[in-house]
Design a protein around this motif. Structure first.
Motif, PDB file in Angstrom:
ATOM      1  N   HIS A 221      18.703  17.164 -70.587  1.00  0.00           N
ATOM      2  CA  HIS A 221      19.951  17.041 -69.823  1.00  0.00           C
ATOM      3  C   HIS A 221      21.130  17.655 -70.572  1.00  0.00           C
ATOM      4  O   HIS A 221      21.125  17.761 -71.795  1.00  0.00           O
ATOM      5  CB  HIS A 221      20.255  15.564 -69.516  1.00  0.00           C
TER       6      HIS A 221
ATOM      7  N   GLU B 144      17.708  13.763 -59.324  1.00  0.00           N
ATOM      8  CA  GLU B 144      16.353  13.617 -59.853  1.00  0.00           C
ATOM      9  C   GLU B 144      15.977  12.143 -59.731  1.00  0.00           C
ATOM     10  O   GLU B 144      16.537  11.303 -60.440  1.00  0.00           O
ATOM     11  CB  GLU B 144      16.355  14.057 -61.312  1.00  0.00           C
TER      12      GLU B 144
ATOM     13  N   HIS C  63      21.762  12.836 -62.635  1.00  0.00           N
ATOM     14  CA  HIS C  63      21.140  13.901 -63.434  1.00  0.00           C
ATOM     15  C   HIS C  63      22.142  15.038 -63.669  1.00  0.00           C
ATOM     16  O   HIS C  63      22.824  15.470 -62.752  1.00  0.00           O
ATOM     17  CB  HIS C  63      19.914  14.436 -62.689  1.00  0.00           C
TER      18      HIS C  63
HETATM   19 ZN    ZN Z   1      17.458  13.950 -65.095  1.00  0.00          ZN
END
Ligand code: ZN
Length: 309
Positions: A40, A199, A250
């Motif tokens: 991330h 996500e 996300h």
């Molecule tokens: Zn994620």
């Protein structure tokens, strides 16, 4: 005499000009713990969280970063007690023992915590952190962490079958359904709303006690999902401390995008959960731009539009 007059004017200006600010609601002192995440864009995500919180005018936010992956983790030892709230946006190495103990003390004595998206992934070897986050995924988490938890036929199901925790299909928009309309974080919000492309984490396992699941999402098998109603928002009581977890949010490493964080539903539930974790109550009104079933709304500049209230 002239000096006294100037002093008097200064005092008058202070009283009339600054008193309302002084008397205004005390802002919630917040730190974001961040600095490592293999999957991330933690910098962009943490900047967005800071903007969301500060733009509400309810929070002041410091971002505290750990050393990089190969750095000396003993250098990360924040003075947690300076803050009312710690937001964790972190997916890296386990904190050193001194930091862990300080954080456990901070939360057990009443500190507020918000856990965002990938922060349920790291530190699987830290028992107390797993209890604070309630449900965890990936790393070394398997059946020893506790059962899989999901929702079916109006009740929670605990699945004790063996296997690794954590799964997600390709990103897509999804629908949130909440189950606790009287909880301060949810009170007044639509029971069903649509969330922008994100996500969707699934198949989390439950190590903890004192957990209340607030909202779930159906992880559609037609989109390669788990076929289960997966927990999406929940709370945990840890000692005197309150923890709010959101699996939304996300922020992609490649490319560097944080569209999931632009969703109004993510931002508003983050704000309400953060206030609740820090103070035990939610004073925020339900904004007019909150999404609903079939309607997605965005706050691309991470603040409420002028007509939201
Ligand atoms: Zn994620």
């Amino acid at each position: 005499m002239r000096l006294n007059y100037i002093l008097l004017c200064a005092v008058f200006l202070f009283l009339t000009g600054n008193l309302p600010a002084v008397m205004a609601q005390k802002k919630i002192r917040t730190m974001i713990a961040t600095g490592q995440d293999g999957s991330h864009w933690w910098q962009g995500g943490s900047d967005a969280i800071k903007m969301i919180l500060e733009n509400s005018e309810l929070f002041t936010v410091d971002i505290l970063t750990t050393p990089d992956w190969d750095g000396d983790m003993s250098l990360f030892n924040p003075d947690f007690k300076k803050y009312d709230l710690v937001v964790i946006n972190y997916g890296g190495h386990t904190w050193v023992e001194k930091t862990r103990k300080n954080f456990e003390k901070y939360v057990s004595e009443g500190g507020g915590v918000v856990v965002v998206h990938s922060s349920v992934v790291p530190m699987d070897d830290w028992k107390e952190y797993n209890e604070m986050i309630g449900l965890g995924a990936w790393n070394q988490r398997n059946e020893k962490a506790g059962p899989y938890v999901y929702w079916q036929d109006d009740r929670f199901v605990y699945d004790y079958s063996p296997g690794w925790a954590g799964y997600h299909a390709l990103q897509h928009p999804f629908t949130i359904t909440h189950w606790n309309p009287e909880h301060p974080i949810l009170k007044g919000l639509p029971v069903v709303w649509d969330h922008f492309k994100d996500e969707l984490y699934a198949k989390l396992r439950r190590p903890a006690k004192n957990m209340e699941i607030l909202a779930t999402t159906y992880d559609d098998p037609a989109l390669a999902g788990s076929g289960r109603h997966e927990p999406m928002l929940w709370t945990v009581n840890y000692g005197k401390g309150k923890v709010f977890v959101t699996l939304m949010g996300h922020a992609g490493n490649d490319p560097e995008l944080r569209y999931a964080m632009e969703c109004t539903g993510f931002q508003v539930t983050l704000l309400r959960g953060a206030e609740w974790a820090a103070t035990g109550q939610v004073t925020q009104e339900v904004p007019k731009d909150f999404p609903s079933a079939g309607v997605i709304t965005l706050r691309k500049d991470f603040k409420a539009p002028f007509h939201a209230h």
